[in-house]
Design a protein around this motif. Structure first.
Motif, short mmCIF file in Angstrom:
data_model
loop_
_atom_site.label_atom_id
_atom_site.label_comp_id
_atom_site.label_asym_id
_atom_site.label_seq_id
_atom_site.Cartn_x
_atom_site.Cartn_y
_atom_site.Cartn_z
N ASN A 1 0.81 -1.22 0.00
CA ASN A 1 0.00 0.00 0.00
C ASN A 1 0.85 1.28 0.00
OD1 ASN A 1 -2.22 -1.78 0.22
ND2 ASN A 1 -2.01 -1.80 2.45
N LYS B 1 -2.51 -7.64 -6.31
CA LYS B 1 -3.62 -7.21 -5.47
C LYS B 1 -3.99 -8.36 -4.56
CE LYS B 1 -8.39 -5.47 -5.79
NZ LYS B 1 -9.47 -5.09 -6.74
N PRO C 1 -4.23 6.88 -5.89
CA PRO C 1 -4.05 6.85 -4.43
C PRO C 1 -2.61 6.86 -3.98
CG PRO C 1 -4.78 4.71 -5.25
CD PRO C 1 -4.91 5.66 -6.39
N GLU D 1 -6.49 -9.82 -1.48
CA GLU D 1 -7.75 -9.63 -0.76
C GLU D 1 -7.74 -10.56 0.45
OE1 GLU D 1 -11.07 -10.00 -3.39
OE2 GLU D 1 -10.14 -8.77 -4.95
N ASP E 1 -12.17 -2.38 -0.22
CA ASP E 1 -11.07 -1.73 -0.91
C ASP E 1 -11.15 -0.23 -0.64
OD1 ASP E 1 -9.10 -0.80 -2.53
OD2 ASP E 1 -9.79 -1.76 -4.37
N THR E 2 -10.40 0.24 0.34
CA THR E 2 -10.46 1.65 0.74
C THR E 2 -9.56 2.54 -0.11
OG1 THR E 2 -8.73 1.27 2.39
CG2 THR E 2 -11.03 1.03 3.12
N GLN E 3 -8.70 1.91 -0.94
CA GLN E 3 -7.76 2.69 -1.73
C GLN E 3 -8.23 2.91 -3.16
OE1 GLN E 3 -4.55 0.03 -1.06
NE2 GLN E 3 -3.79 1.13 0.72
N GLY E 4 -8.88 1.93 -3.73
CA GLY E 4 -9.41 2.08 -5.08
C GLY E 4 -8.35 2.23 -6.14
N LEU E 5 -7.23 1.50 -5.99
CA LEU E 5 -6.15 1.60 -6.97
C LEU E 5 -6.50 0.85 -8.24
CD1 LEU E 5 -3.19 2.35 -7.72
CD2 LEU E 5 -2.51 0.16 -6.71
N ASP E 6 -6.36 1.52 -9.37
CA ASP E 6 -6.46 0.87 -10.68
C ASP E 6 -5.06 0.36 -11.02
OD1 ASP E 6 -6.68 0.06 -13.29
OD2 ASP E 6 -7.40 1.99 -14.06
N HIS F 1 -2.32 -3.76 -1.81
CA HIS F 1 -1.60 -3.72 -3.08
C HIS F 1 -0.11 -3.90 -2.80
CE1 HIS F 1 -5.42 -1.58 -3.88
NE2 HIS F 1 -5.36 -2.27 -5.00
#
Length: 271
Positions: free
Chosen positions: A115, A160, A259, A162, A169-174, A137
């Motif tokens: 992260n 990624k 993020p 989980e 998913d509090t970051q929302g990274l693409d 991440h």
């Protein structure tokens, strides 16, 4: 006539006072200008220079063998096992840079970053990490003994993870979008290690160029534009706390949303 003499004396006193005040004001202005010049001189003493001379390790590779499934129902301690090829963990990097920069006596290693938080260094390919519930991440890459990342398409692992049931998913990274990952500097530097500070980072899903995406580095308030993905050496820093912000920007200098694309770290320099 006496009243006139008093008035003239008063005028002379006012004139003298005005001259003194004008001189005081001029001296104050001069002092302020000198102070500004000194601050500018101090600010401009910081330099950022590309680091050369490191072995390329173009064939080095890092592969995550386990966990094979990065969706794990229960949080807790997880075994990570990496396969490393054409690269020796624990060996000292053969380069003059090892004597110029902060160098790990334990040798070459893996930078393990979750992260976009500060990395943990691992000198063996197998280790355990505690992961709480959530979406994480992972970015891991090979590092020279003086903490310079190995930059090729096979030297990095991006995953990624989980953890737990229905993790949020509090970051929302693409993970396909341009992304900046901070690496160095980190921690506390003392003695000769505080003289040459290496700035290093990883970029994912993008390249840097004069007309394209760039990294903006702000070091103790002074801005530098980085147009080449490479390690850099920071010189001219004062002792004490040093604040560094890295930001991924487009060709027009606009921030690229993400993020992890702007991060600020503080390191400490000691004598």
């Amino acid at each position: 006539m006496k009243k006139i003499h008093v008035t003239l004396a008063s005028i002379m006193m006012v004139a003298v006072f005005s001259c003194k005040e004008a001189k005081k004001s001029a001296d104050t202005t001069t002092d302020e200008m000198q102070g500004t010049e000194e601050k500018m001189a101090e600010k401009s003493s910081i330099t950022l220079t590309k680091l050369d001379g490191s072995p390329a390790y173009e064939d080095a590779s890092l592969v995550l063998e386990s966990p094979e499934n990065t969706t794990i129902a229960t949080s807790g301690e997880i075994d990570f096992n990496f396969a490393v090829s054409n690269y020796e963990l624990g060996a000292q990097t053969e380069s003059e840079n090892a004597t110029k920069l902060a160098n790990s006596g334990k040798g070459q290693h893996i930078h393990f970053i979750l992260n976009n938080q500060p990395y943990s260094a691992h000198y063996e390919p197998n280790f355990k990490k505690e992961l709480p519930d959530g979406v994480h991440h992972l970015v891991a890459f090979l590092s020279r003994s003086y903490h310079e990342s190995v930059k090729n398409e096979n030297s990095v692992v991006v995953k990624k993870m989980e953890i737990g049931k229905d993790p949020a998913d509090t970051q929302g990274l693409d993970m396909e979008a341009p992304t900046l990952i901070y690496s160095r500097p980190k921690g506390t530097y003392a003695g000769t290690d505080a003289t040459n500070l290496m700035l290093d980072f990883f970029v994912l899903n993008t390249t840097l160029s004069e007309n394209g995406n760039k990294v903006k580095a702000t070091i103790n308030g002074e801005e530098f534009t980085i147009t080449e993905w490479a390690p850099y050496v920071i010189n001219g820093l004062p002792l004490g706390e040093v604040t560094i912000t890295l930001e991924l920007v487009d060709g027009n200098g606009n921030y690229i949303e993400g993020p992890f694309n702007k991060v600020t770290r503080t390191v400490t320099l000691k004598s």
